[in-house]
Motif scaffolding. Structure first.
Motif, PDB file in Angstrom:
ATOM      1  N   ALA A   1      61.932   6.482  38.947  1.00 32.05           N
ATOM      2  CA  ALA A   1      61.038   6.851  37.861  1.00 32.05           C
ATOM      3  C   ALA A   1      61.825   7.380  36.675  1.00 32.05           C
ATOM      4  CB  ALA A   1      60.047   7.909  38.340  1.00 32.05           C
ATOM      5  N   PHE A   2      61.298   7.103  35.484  1.00 29.45           N
ATOM      6  CA  PHE A   2      61.840   7.620  34.233  1.00 29.45           C
ATOM      7  C   PHE A   2      60.823   8.613  33.690  1.00 29.45           C
ATOM      8  CE2 PHE A   2      65.369   4.699  33.618  1.00 29.45           C
ATOM      9  CZ  PHE A   2      65.054   3.695  34.509  1.00 29.45           C
ATOM     10  N   PHE A   3      61.314   9.766  33.262  1.00 26.81           N
ATOM     11  CA  PHE A   3      60.428  10.853  32.866  1.00 26.81           C
ATOM     12  C   PHE A   3      60.375  11.040  31.356  1.00 26.81           C
ATOM     13  CE2 PHE A   3      59.223  13.117  36.758  1.00 26.81           C
ATOM     14  CZ  PHE A   3      60.014  12.463  37.685  1.00 26.81           C
ATOM     15  N   GLY A   4      59.204  11.453  30.883  1.00 28.68           N
ATOM     16  CA  GLY A   4      59.074  11.925  29.517  1.00 28.68           C
ATOM     17  C   GLY A   4      59.676  13.312  29.391  1.00 28.68           C
TER      18      GLY A   4
ATOM     19  N   GLN B   1      68.223  17.717  36.789  1.00 26.74           N
ATOM     20  CA  GLN B   1      67.356  18.263  35.743  1.00 26.74           C
ATOM     21  C   GLN B   1      68.038  19.463  35.083  1.00 26.74           C
ATOM     22  OE1 GLN B   1      63.505  19.822  36.968  1.00 26.74           O
ATOM     23  NE2 GLN B   1      62.616  19.382  34.950  1.00 26.74           N
ATOM     24  N   HIS B   2      68.443  19.305  33.830  1.00 22.70           N
ATOM     25  CA  HIS B   2      68.969  20.427  33.067  1.00 22.70           C
ATOM     26  C   HIS B   2      67.803  21.298  32.616  1.00 22.70           C
ATOM     27  CE1 HIS B   2      72.642  17.889  32.693  1.00 22.70           C
ATOM     28  NE2 HIS B   2      73.211  19.070  32.826  1.00 22.70           N
ATOM     29  N   ALA B   3      68.074  22.579  32.441  1.00 23.67           N
ATOM     30  CA  ALA B   3      67.040  23.552  32.084  1.00 23.67           C
ATOM     31  C   ALA B   3      66.286  23.103  30.839  1.00 23.67           C
ATOM     32  CB  ALA B   3      67.656  24.924  31.872  1.00 23.67           C
ATOM     33  N   GLY B   4      64.973  23.078  30.929  1.00 25.59           N
ATOM     34  CA  GLY B   4      64.146  22.718  29.790  1.00 25.59           C
ATOM     35  C   GLY B   4      64.080  21.237  29.490  1.00 25.59           C
ATOM     36  N   GLU B   5      64.646  20.422  30.373  1.00 24.42           N
ATOM     37  CA  GLU B   5      64.661  18.979  30.130  1.00 24.42           C
ATOM     38  C   GLU B   5      63.961  18.239  31.262  1.00 24.42           C
ATOM     39  OE1 GLU B   5      68.952  19.081  27.752  1.00 24.42           O
ATOM     40  OE2 GLU B   5      68.589  17.584  29.304  1.00 24.42           O
ATOM     41  N   ALA B   6      63.857  16.924  31.086  1.00 23.18           N
ATOM     42  CA  ALA B   6      63.219  16.091  32.094  1.00 23.18           C
ATOM     43  C   ALA B   6      64.202  15.733  33.196  1.00 23.18           C
ATOM     44  CB  ALA B   6      62.689  14.816  31.441  1.00 23.18           C
ATOM     45  N   PRO B   7      63.718  15.474  34.410  1.00 24.80           N
ATOM     46  CA  PRO B   7      64.600  14.964  35.468  1.00 24.80           C
ATOM     47  C   PRO B   7      65.140  13.593  35.097  1.00 24.80           C
ATOM     48  CG  PRO B   7      62.511  15.754  36.379  1.00 24.80           C
ATOM     49  CD  PRO B   7      62.337  15.698  34.893  1.00 24.80           C
TER      50      PRO B   7
ATOM     51  N   ILE C   1      63.998   3.348  20.164  1.00 22.41           N
ATOM     52  CA  ILE C   1      64.651   3.556  21.457  1.00 22.41           C
ATOM     53  C   ILE C   1      63.597   3.433  22.547  1.00 22.41           C
ATOM     54  CG2 ILE C   1      65.882   5.207  22.909  1.00 22.41           C
ATOM     55  CD1 ILE C   1      67.035   6.417  20.367  1.00 22.41           C
ATOM     56  N   ALA C   2      63.854   2.569  23.527  1.00 17.46           N
ATOM     57  CA  ALA C   2      62.907   2.378  24.614  1.00 17.46           C
ATOM     58  C   ALA C   2      62.830   3.644  25.453  1.00 17.46           C
ATOM     59  CB  ALA C   2      63.358   1.208  25.489  1.00 17.46           C
ATOM     60  N   GLY C   3      61.640   3.904  25.962  1.00 20.96           N
ATOM     61  CA  GLY C   3      61.505   5.067  26.813  1.00 20.96           C
ATOM     62  C   GLY C   3      60.069   5.472  26.993  1.00 20.96           C
ATOM     63  N   ILE C   4      59.896   6.742  27.317  1.00 22.33           N
ATOM     64  CA  ILE C   4      58.574   7.268  27.593  1.00 22.33           C
ATOM     65  C   ILE C   4      58.374   8.527  26.753  1.00 22.33           C
ATOM     66  CG2 ILE C   4      59.492   8.395  29.674  1.00 22.33           C
ATOM     67  CD1 ILE C   4      56.695   7.891  30.932  1.00 22.33           C
ATOM     68  N   THR C   5      57.279   8.601  26.069  1.00 22.15           N
ATOM     69  CA  THR C   5      57.033   9.665  25.097  1.00 22.15           C
ATOM     70  C   THR C   5      55.781  10.439  25.455  1.00 22.15           C
ATOM     71  OG1 THR C   5      58.026   8.303  23.368  1.00 22.15           O
ATOM     72  CG2 THR C   5      56.708  10.177  22.655  1.00 22.15           C
ATOM     73  N   GLN C   6      55.876  11.764  25.396  1.00 23.11           N
ATOM     74  CA  GLN C   6      54.721  12.625  25.645  1.00 23.11           C
ATOM     75  C   GLN C   6      54.386  13.417  24.386  1.00 23.11           C
ATOM     76  OE1 GLN C   6      56.389  13.991  29.935  1.00 23.11           O
ATOM     77  NE2 GLN C   6      54.569  15.074  29.241  1.00 23.11           N
ATOM     78  N   ALA C   7      53.115  13.720  24.223  1.00 27.72           N
ATOM     79  CA  ALA C   7      52.668  14.576  23.138  1.00 27.72           C
ATOM     80  C   ALA C   7      51.446  15.372  23.591  1.00 27.72           C
ATOM     81  CB  ALA C   7      52.333  13.741  21.904  1.00 27.72           C
ATOM     82  N   PRO C   8      51.337  16.642  23.167  1.00 26.08           N
ATOM     83  CA  PRO C   8      52.325  17.384  22.380  1.00 26.08           C
ATOM     84  C   PRO C   8      53.485  17.862  23.244  1.00 26.08           C
ATOM     85  CG  PRO C   8      50.510  18.809  22.961  1.00 26.08           C
ATOM     86  CD  PRO C   8      50.162  17.447  23.503  1.00 26.08           C
ATOM     87  N   THR C   9      54.503  18.445  22.594  1.00 30.81           N
ATOM     88  CA  THR C   9      55.633  19.030  23.321  1.00 30.81           C
ATOM     89  C   THR C   9      55.225  20.337  23.967  1.00 30.81           C
ATOM     90  OG1 THR C   9      57.135  18.017  21.744  1.00 30.81           O
ATOM     91  CG2 THR C   9      58.020  19.782  23.110  1.00 30.81           C
ATOM     92  N   SER C  10      54.424  21.097  23.277  1.00 28.23           N
ATOM     93  CA  SER C  10      53.910  22.350  23.826  1.00 28.23           C
ATOM     94  C   SER C  10      52.547  22.643  23.209  1.00 28.23           C
ATOM     95  CB  SER C  10      54.873  23.505  23.576  1.00 28.23           C
ATOM     96  OG  SER C  10      54.981  23.761  22.193  1.00 28.23           O
ATOM     97  N   GLN C  11      51.770  23.451  23.935  1.00 31.65           N
ATOM     98  CA  GLN C  11      50.420  23.747  23.473  1.00 31.65           C
ATOM     99  C   GLN C  11      49.944  25.049  24.106  1.00 31.65           C
ATOM    100  OE1 GLN C  11      48.370  21.558  21.403  1.00 31.65           O
ATOM    101  NE2 GLN C  11      47.095  23.385  21.304  1.00 31.65           N
ATOM    102  N   ILE C  12      49.312  25.883  23.309  1.00 32.39           N
ATOM    103  CA  ILE C  12      48.601  27.039  23.837  1.00 32.39           C
ATOM    104  C   ILE C  12      47.116  26.743  23.699  1.00 32.39           C
ATOM    105  CG2 ILE C  12      48.163  29.511  23.574  1.00 32.39           C
ATOM    106  CD1 ILE C  12      50.984  29.760  22.403  1.00 32.39           C
ATOM    107  N   LEU C  13      46.404  26.878  24.807  1.00 32.26           N
ATOM    108  CA  LEU C  13      45.014  26.425  24.867  1.00 32.26           C
ATOM    109  C   LEU C  13      44.120  27.538  25.393  1.00 32.26           C
ATOM    110  CD1 LEU C  13      43.271  23.763  24.651  1.00 32.26           C
ATOM    111  CD2 LEU C  13      43.711  23.472  27.093  1.00 32.26           C
ATOM    112  N   ALA C  14      42.985  27.713  24.772  1.00 32.80           N
ATOM    113  CA  ALA C  14      42.026  28.707  25.256  1.00 32.80           C
ATOM    114  C   ALA C  14      41.331  28.184  26.505  1.00 32.80           C
ATOM    115  CB  ALA C  14      40.997  29.006  24.182  1.00 32.80           C
ATOM    116  N   ALA C  15      41.112  29.056  27.468  1.00 33.69           N
ATOM    117  CA  ALA C  15      40.408  28.676  28.690  1.00 33.69           C
ATOM    118  C   ALA C  15      39.039  28.108  28.352  1.00 33.69           C
ATOM    119  CB  ALA C  15      40.273  29.881  29.611  1.00 33.69           C
TER     120      ALA C  15
END
Lengths: 112, 109
Positions: A101-104, B37-43, A1-15
């Motif tokens: 613009a298309f967002f990840g 933008q739905h909560a927790g999602e991208a615009p 599926i065409a689009g824009i992908t980000q990684a990671p989805t979430s992260q906890i990082l030490a200062a």
């Protein structure tokens, strides 16, 4: 599926740690952007790239760097993370700098 | 400075009509965008206005008055799935998007 992908989805990082957020698009868009979104504030532009090989500073660039070695990839690096960089980060792309613009899906980053 | 103003939160009833206003002061103008933008999602992109007037797209319409620095997004026949934040953004003279903080729309049955 065409689009824009980000990684990671979430992260906890030490200062003080270094972190790279990845962003890849397969739409052959010229322009790419990194935003941060904080509660009660609008999206704020960190860095942008109007075409491969060029980058520019947005509204809040301090503490962040980017590179655009090719059309598809636009990584965002935090050299030494601080708690104020806790945010949701969105990567976006557009065909040109004056089109929609298309967002990840976003990266939720917590710096502790 | 550059500024985009929109209400923080609005409440409307399912099936009704709601108008979300956006006023702006920017250095130059190259178009105004509305995103959902739905909560927790991208615009996601809804509409684009660069000339004065009304643009209609299904249940959603967007209006622009450049002389007044004003736009609104009109949502008709509201559905529960329309509960989301609606973001107004203006493209300035440098082709950078300036974003409002968003309007959280709550739809009640």
């Amino acid at each position: 599926i065409a689009g824009i992908t980000q990684a990671p989805t979430s992260q906890i990082l030490a200062a003080g740690r270094r972190m790279t957020l990845r962003c890849t698009q397969d739409m052959r868009h010229n322009a790419m952007y990194w935003y941060r979104q904080d509660l009660g504030l609008g999206l704020r532009l960190i860095h942008y790239s109007n075409t491969a090989g060029t980058t520019g500073k947005g509204e809040v660039p301090d503490g962040y760097s980017v590179s655009r070695a090719n059309t598809d990839d636009f990584p965002l690096t935090l050299a030494s993370a601080v708690p104020s960089q806790t945010s949701v980060y969105f990567c976006a792309s557009s065909a040109d700098s004056n089109t929609e613009a298309f967002f990840g899906q976003g990266t939720r980053l917590t710096v502790v | 400075g550059q500024n985009i103003d929109q209400p923080t939160e609005m409440t409307a009833t399912e099936g009704a009509i709601v108008q979300i206003n956006c006023t702006y002061q920017t250095s130059g103008f190259n178009g105004l965008f509305w995103y959902q933008q739905h909560a927790g999602e991208a615009p996601t992109f809804l509409s684009y206005n660069v000339l004065d007037g009304l643009e209609e797209k299904g249940r959603f319409s967007s209006f622009l008055s450049r002389s007044k620095g004003y736009s609104y997004l009109l949502l008709k026949e509201l559905q529960m799935k329309d509960s989301a934040s609606y973001l107004c953004a203006v493209m300035d003279s440098n082709y950078q998007l300036i974003w409002g903080a968003g309007t959280k729309l709550i739809i009640k049955p």
